[in-house]
Design an enzyme around this catalytic site. Sequence first.
Site, PDB file in Angstrom:
ATOM      1  N   ASP A 194     -10.525  15.942 -13.750  1.00 63.02           N
ATOM      2  CA  ASP A 194      -9.866  16.870 -14.666  1.00 63.02           C
ATOM      3  C   ASP A 194     -10.366  18.294 -14.395  1.00 63.02           C
ATOM      4  OD1 ASP A 194      -8.834  18.246 -16.954  1.00 63.02           O
ATOM      5  OD2 ASP A 194      -8.798  16.345 -18.034  1.00 63.02           O
ATOM      6  N   HIS A 252     -14.532  24.543 -19.376  1.00 58.36           N
ATOM      7  CA  HIS A 252     -14.124  25.246 -20.597  1.00 58.36           C
ATOM      8  C   HIS A 252     -15.321  25.891 -21.280  1.00 58.36           C
ATOM      9  CE1 HIS A 252      -9.856  24.572 -21.073  1.00 58.36           C
ATOM     10  NE2 HIS A 252      -9.981  23.282 -20.808  1.00 58.36           N
ATOM     11  N   ASP A 271     -13.614  19.360 -16.366  1.00 57.05           N
ATOM     12  CA  ASP A 271     -12.809  20.286 -17.169  1.00 57.05           C
ATOM     13  C   ASP A 271     -13.520  20.688 -18.458  1.00 57.05           C
ATOM     14  OD1 ASP A 271     -10.001  21.421 -18.011  1.00 57.05           O
ATOM     15  OD2 ASP A 271     -10.606  20.125 -19.673  1.00 57.05           O
ATOM     16  N   LYS A 272     -14.080  19.705 -19.163  1.00 51.19           N
ATOM     17  CA  LYS A 272     -14.720  20.011 -20.445  1.00 51.19           C
ATOM     18  C   LYS A 272     -15.829  21.047 -20.263  1.00 51.19           C
ATOM     19  CE  LYS A 272     -12.427  16.618 -22.485  1.00 51.19           C
ATOM     20  NZ  LYS A 272     -11.209  16.898 -23.262  1.00 51.19           N
ATOM     21  N   SER A 326      -3.590  19.459 -19.950  1.00 49.41           N
ATOM     22  CA  SER A 326      -3.712  18.133 -19.336  1.00 49.41           C
ATOM     23  C   SER A 326      -2.642  17.152 -19.796  1.00 49.41           C
ATOM     24  CB  SER A 326      -5.097  17.548 -19.637  1.00 49.41           C
ATOM     25  OG  SER A 326      -6.113  18.305 -19.041  1.00 49.41           O
ATOM     26  N   THR A 354      -5.475  12.987 -20.706  1.00 49.59           N
ATOM     27  CA  THR A 354      -5.262  12.368 -19.396  1.00 49.59           C
ATOM     28  C   THR A 354      -5.205  10.853 -19.478  1.00 49.59           C
ATOM     29  OG1 THR A 354      -6.246  14.270 -18.276  1.00 49.59           O
ATOM     30  CG2 THR A 354      -6.132  12.211 -17.038  1.00 49.59           C
ATOM     31  N   ARG A 384      -0.739  15.809 -28.463  1.00 45.58           N
ATOM     32  CA  ARG A 384      -1.922  15.159 -27.900  1.00 45.58           C
ATOM     33  C   ARG A 384      -3.048  15.015 -28.919  1.00 45.58           C
ATOM     34  NH1 ARG A 384      -4.847  19.008 -23.558  1.00 45.58           N
ATOM     35  NH2 ARG A 384      -6.560  17.602 -24.057  1.00 45.58           N
ATOM     36  N   GLU A 401     -10.874   8.564 -14.671  1.00 47.88           N
ATOM     37  CA  GLU A 401     -10.952  10.021 -14.786  1.00 47.88           C
ATOM     38  C   GLU A 401     -12.378  10.520 -14.939  1.00 47.88           C
ATOM     39  OE1 GLU A 401      -9.435  13.622 -17.758  1.00 47.88           O
ATOM     40  OE2 GLU A 401      -9.974  11.636 -18.538  1.00 47.88           O
ATOM     41  N   ASP A 459      -5.681  17.433 -12.414  1.00 49.95           N
ATOM     42  CA  ASP A 459      -4.479  17.616 -13.222  1.00 49.95           C
ATOM     43  C   ASP A 459      -4.044  19.076 -13.245  1.00 49.95           C
ATOM     44  OD1 ASP A 459      -6.734  18.318 -14.613  1.00 49.95           O
ATOM     45  OD2 ASP A 459      -6.256  17.195 -16.427  1.00 49.95           O
ATOM     46  N   HIS A 460      -4.995  19.986 -13.089  1.00 49.64           N
ATOM     47  CA  HIS A 460      -4.689  21.415 -13.085  1.00 49.64           C
ATOM     48  C   HIS A 460      -5.903  22.155 -12.554  1.00 49.64           C
ATOM     49  CE1 HIS A 460      -7.398  21.642 -16.493  1.00 49.64           C
ATOM     50  NE2 HIS A 460      -6.699  20.681 -17.087  1.00 49.64           N
ATOM     51  N   HIS A 511      -7.611  27.172 -18.183  1.00 54.14           N
ATOM     52  CA  HIS A 511      -6.885  26.712 -17.011  1.00 54.14           C
ATOM     53  C   HIS A 511      -6.238  27.873 -16.263  1.00 54.14           C
ATOM     54  CE1 HIS A 511      -6.061  22.724 -19.396  1.00 54.14           C
ATOM     55  NE2 HIS A 511      -7.348  23.000 -19.279  1.00 54.14           N
ATOM     56  N   ASP A 547      -8.089  10.855 -25.085  1.00 53.14           N
ATOM     57  CA  ASP A 547      -7.818  12.232 -24.666  1.00 53.14           C
ATOM     58  C   ASP A 547      -6.556  12.271 -23.806  1.00 53.14           C
ATOM     59  OD1 ASP A 547      -8.365  14.913 -24.693  1.00 53.14           O
ATOM     60  OD2 ASP A 547      -9.799  14.849 -23.055  1.00 53.14           O
TER      61      ASP A 547
END
Length: 570
Positions: A63, A346, A342-343, A117, A176, A187, A337, A384-385, A426, A174
């Site tokens: 992620d 951020h 990602d987390k 995501s 994903t 989501r 995943e 994913d991004h 992102h 979550d």
Amino acid sequence: MQVKKRTVLAIGALASVVAAGTVAATAAIPDPVEQGFTKERSAELAAQVDPSKPRNVILIIGDGMDDSMITAARNYEYGAGGRFPALDALPFTGAMTTYGLKVGAGPDYPIAYVSDSAPTASGWSTGKKTVDGRISQGPSTAAAVPGTNYETVLEKFQAQGKRVGNVSTAEITDATPAAAASHISQRACQSTTNAAATCPSETKGQGGPGSISEQLVDHQIDVLLGGGKDRFTTPIDANPATTTLAYAQQQHGYRLVENTAQLAAVTSLDQGPVLGLFNGGNMTPMYQPLVASAAGAGGPTTRCEEADRGAQPDLSLMTEKAIALLDNDKGFFLQTESAMIDKQEHASDICGAIGDLKELDETVAVALSYQEANPDTLIIVTGDHAHSTQIIAGNADDGVQRATVQTADGDPMSVAYSTNAVGSDHTGTQIRVAASGPQAANVTGVIDQTDLFLTMLGRTPSVLPGPGEPGDPDPLKPAVSVVAGASRISLADLRRRGLPVAVAASGGTTVTVRLLKGSRTLASKKVGASGGTVRLKTRKASKGTVRVVATVTGAGGSATRSDTVRVTKR
């Protein structure tokens, strides 16, 4: 010696992989400092092209994993001249676009160049674009208006009788992991409490499918492993005295495991599906945080420190167990995943993101080890991004927030985050996608993440060139794909009409199709060197499972693929 030019003819969307300069692919990469890229690799890559449909699919998601984050983690763990042992060894690599849509009147929806995501995971799960916040459900006029549910890859494989698994280091509800087997407009509707407040029309009490946690267990996914226990302990609509977790155990027979020892004790799915919930929220990253700041965090000698994760299993261990439980003759689909890349991005936490990317590489190694013994397994690794982590020169005016660590080279590496004043977000740039196994060549070039949907399901196999000219010292390795025309057939139809079978083959001179019950041959036919269609008739069959086995033999050896069919009395 003159080298013959060999081409690969594409049927469907299989990419051409032999034209010099058009393949973004890596073999087992030598150290670039010591050896450089001196070896001509066309033959090596061509030998790894397999157009047959995969029996198993392992999709590994990082992620927020883009090329900048991969490079930063590689520099830290192995140095600028190093390579990730597994991630960087995948033979086929391409670039993947990740844009989504915005809500609107439709049918032509505005483009969202930067997505979250939910729509990106929905893209590969369903093969269709959607809007931010939406889970495997189409766009609509407004965020609060549910769209049309789209069938996912996991659901399609499950309908074929394959086992399915879903693993994450985030909450398993979550975005994903949710996109693999749930459908909801928001989501945030992860638990019954969230759903009642955020998407009330989609709760079970209102005739909807329920929250993401409820949908995941209602889908009876064979193996569910990750964080997010708190999402399963809220009361359900129909009976406020019970919880989603109790419902999963009582109605669907899930076995709860909460630590590494309990996970190790599970050795099969004979006693029911497995629900692993190893933390109340997201699972703990490998490394302790190093959070970037405007003044600059860390320094030229800063190294990331191991975090205390208690009894939580890491991603590679969860994936290894999931593969062992899912492994069977009919095949399986597994999405796993590495979510904390990602987390932690951020949070502008460079060490946390690096650690989860290292875990992803270890997870790819687990998948490759399984693939070595099961070559009909497709492995796809992507994100994913993209995110905003950037490797910078380290000057005081570079970036809004900065952090510096010491890499494996012994030198300082500075990164910056510039999308937000605090934390990061992102970006819309394309990201890496890499693959190994049957139909892996489909990821080369520039693709969109929705293209992965068909590749995972298995596209119409391509026709590769046959064996080389007489006397060729290096003939092509044969490849074959076989698909039965029905998943079940009655004894009467098998005797009178026969079972239709389609075969695609390459690199061989002899192709044989057999119908087997155990080791006993019930029927056998030959087809042309490139395959064809046949009907296998027999009066020797009895009720139960039979296998359709296709074998191609040529100068380069032989290859075998199979499909299973259920024979019924009527």
